[in-house]
Design an enzyme around this catalytic site. Structure first.
Site, PDB file in Angstrom:
ATOM      1  N   GLU A 157       0.844  -1.282  -0.006  1.00  0.00           N
ATOM      2  CA  GLU A 157       0.042   0.016   0.077  1.00  0.00           C
ATOM      3  C   GLU A 157       1.012   1.136   0.063  1.00  0.00           C
ATOM      4  O   GLU A 157       0.636   2.316  -0.725  1.00  0.00           O
ATOM      5  CB  GLU A 157      -0.903   0.069   1.219  1.00  0.00           C
ATOM      6  CG  GLU A 157      -2.105  -1.053   1.132  1.00  0.00           C
ATOM      7  CD  GLU A 157      -3.145  -1.072   2.174  1.00  0.00           C
ATOM      8  OE1 GLU A 157      -4.137  -0.643   2.034  1.00  0.00           O
ATOM      9  OE2 GLU A 157      -2.545  -1.505   3.443  1.00  0.00           O
ATOM     10  N   GLU A 177      -4.326  -8.977   2.846  1.00  0.00           N
ATOM     11  CA  GLU A 177      -4.978  -8.770   4.290  1.00  0.00           C
ATOM     12  C   GLU A 177      -6.314  -9.677   4.601  1.00  0.00           C
ATOM     13  O   GLU A 177      -6.630 -10.302   5.563  1.00  0.00           O
ATOM     14  CB  GLU A 177      -5.489  -7.369   4.500  1.00  0.00           C
ATOM     15  CG  GLU A 177      -4.466  -6.230   4.765  1.00  0.00           C
ATOM     16  CD  GLU A 177      -3.740  -5.893   3.530  1.00  0.00           C
ATOM     17  OE1 GLU A 177      -2.931  -4.857   3.631  1.00  0.00           O
ATOM     18  OE2 GLU A 177      -3.889  -6.493   2.563  1.00  0.00           O
TER      19      GLU A 177
END
Length: 307
Positions: A157, A177
């Site tokens: 990210e 995730e």
């Protein structure tokens, strides 16, 4: 105890700011932050390159070897501070974000620290992490992520928040995730679909799939993929090469081009063209624009000063 820590943190930030000014004065190259742990060491290093062909390049290096550069609360605070310093430094023309730990870029959140947090603390931490990614994305100068090792979860990210990404062929990238029962919470669900076909981004996120450097390049996640070298810094060296191509160009022009692109991507074409017009208006009265015209007429390389 919290008040004592706050005072210490304030003192460290003042010292760091003083070191930035000193670095500019004597042309030294390093600004260090130290952790507050017993075995004090650098978790983050900000370096200003001073060679003639590299002046204007700042390198932000992650250095948490025991934790694979994972995001602790302290590291996030240090990153936010450094990004703010860089964002207000007009001498910085390009930023390279890299790892100083061989074999890893960033493993994402520090899960050992995470399990000690309450749900409320987790929410606040993720919000701060999201703020960090936005701060990186909004830096006026271009930011290049040099990925010489795995970039997973929040690590990817962070790379997605950069303007460009360079990766070694053996590096592994992934938003993993959903394997942990959560979602990418630091902008991954928003930035990846804006870089890739949204359906492809969904597949990568839903499956928590990891891809290597070659696959990431084929998908369009990264700009360049390079063979891993013996020193483990092949992606950094390629990122440095790209940065050196940017540095000679007009810094105001580069910053305005970045702003026009980034803001324009969020709106319709007509509004985007209006944003471009506003950004172009910012470069018209500059000394750099006149220097560019003069250098062209005199058949020489321009010397831009950022004014």
């Amino acid at each position: 105890m919290l008040l004592t820590f706050a005072r210490k943190l304030s003192f460290v930030n003042k010292i760091a700011a003083a070191e930035v000014n000193l670095a500019r004065t004597i042309c030294t190259s390093k600004l260090r932050f130290v952790t507050s742990t017993a075995a004090e060491g650098q978790e983050l290093q900000l370096t200003y390159l001073t060679e003639d062909d590299k002046q204007g390049i700042a390198v932000l290096g992650l250095n948490r070897p025991k934790a694979k550069n994972s995001f602790s609360q302290l590291l996030v605070d240090r990153l936010l501070h450094s990004v703010d310093v860089l964002a207000h430094d007009k001498n910085v023309r390009v930023v390279i974000l890299r790892s100083l730990v061989p074999g890893i870029f960033c493993a994402g959140a520090d899960l050992k620290e995470r399990v000690t947090m309450s749900p409320q603390e987790v929410g606040r931490f993720v919000s701060k992490l999201r703020m960090l990614m936005t701060s990186i994305e909004n830096m006026p100068a271009p930011v290049i992520a040099a990925i010489d090792g795995p970039a997973l979860g929040g690590g990817l990210e962070m790379a997605l928040a950069c303007d460009m990404r360079v990766v070694s062929n053996k590096a592994v990238l992934g938003l993993v995730e959903t394997k942990l029962g959560i979602i990418p919470g630091a902008g991954g669900t928003q930035r990846l679909p804006r870089i890739l076909n949204p359906a492809v981004a969904k597949e990568l996120i839903f499956t928590a799939r990891q891809v290597n450097g070659q696959e990431a390049h084929a998908l369009g996640i990264v700009n360049h993929v390079v063979p891993t070298n013996e020193t483990g810094d092949a992606a950094f060296l390629k990122a440095l090469e790209v940065a050196m191509e940017i540095v000679p160009n007009g810094p105001i022009g580069v910053r305005m081009a970045k702003r026009a692109i980034d803001k324009g991507l969020q709106v319709d074409l007509a509004t985007g063209c209006a944003i471009e017009e506003q950004c172009y208006a910012q470069v018209i009265p500059t000394k750099d624009r006149l220097e560019g015209l003069k250098a062209f007429a005199e058949r020489r390389k321009p010397k831009y000063i950022g004014e």
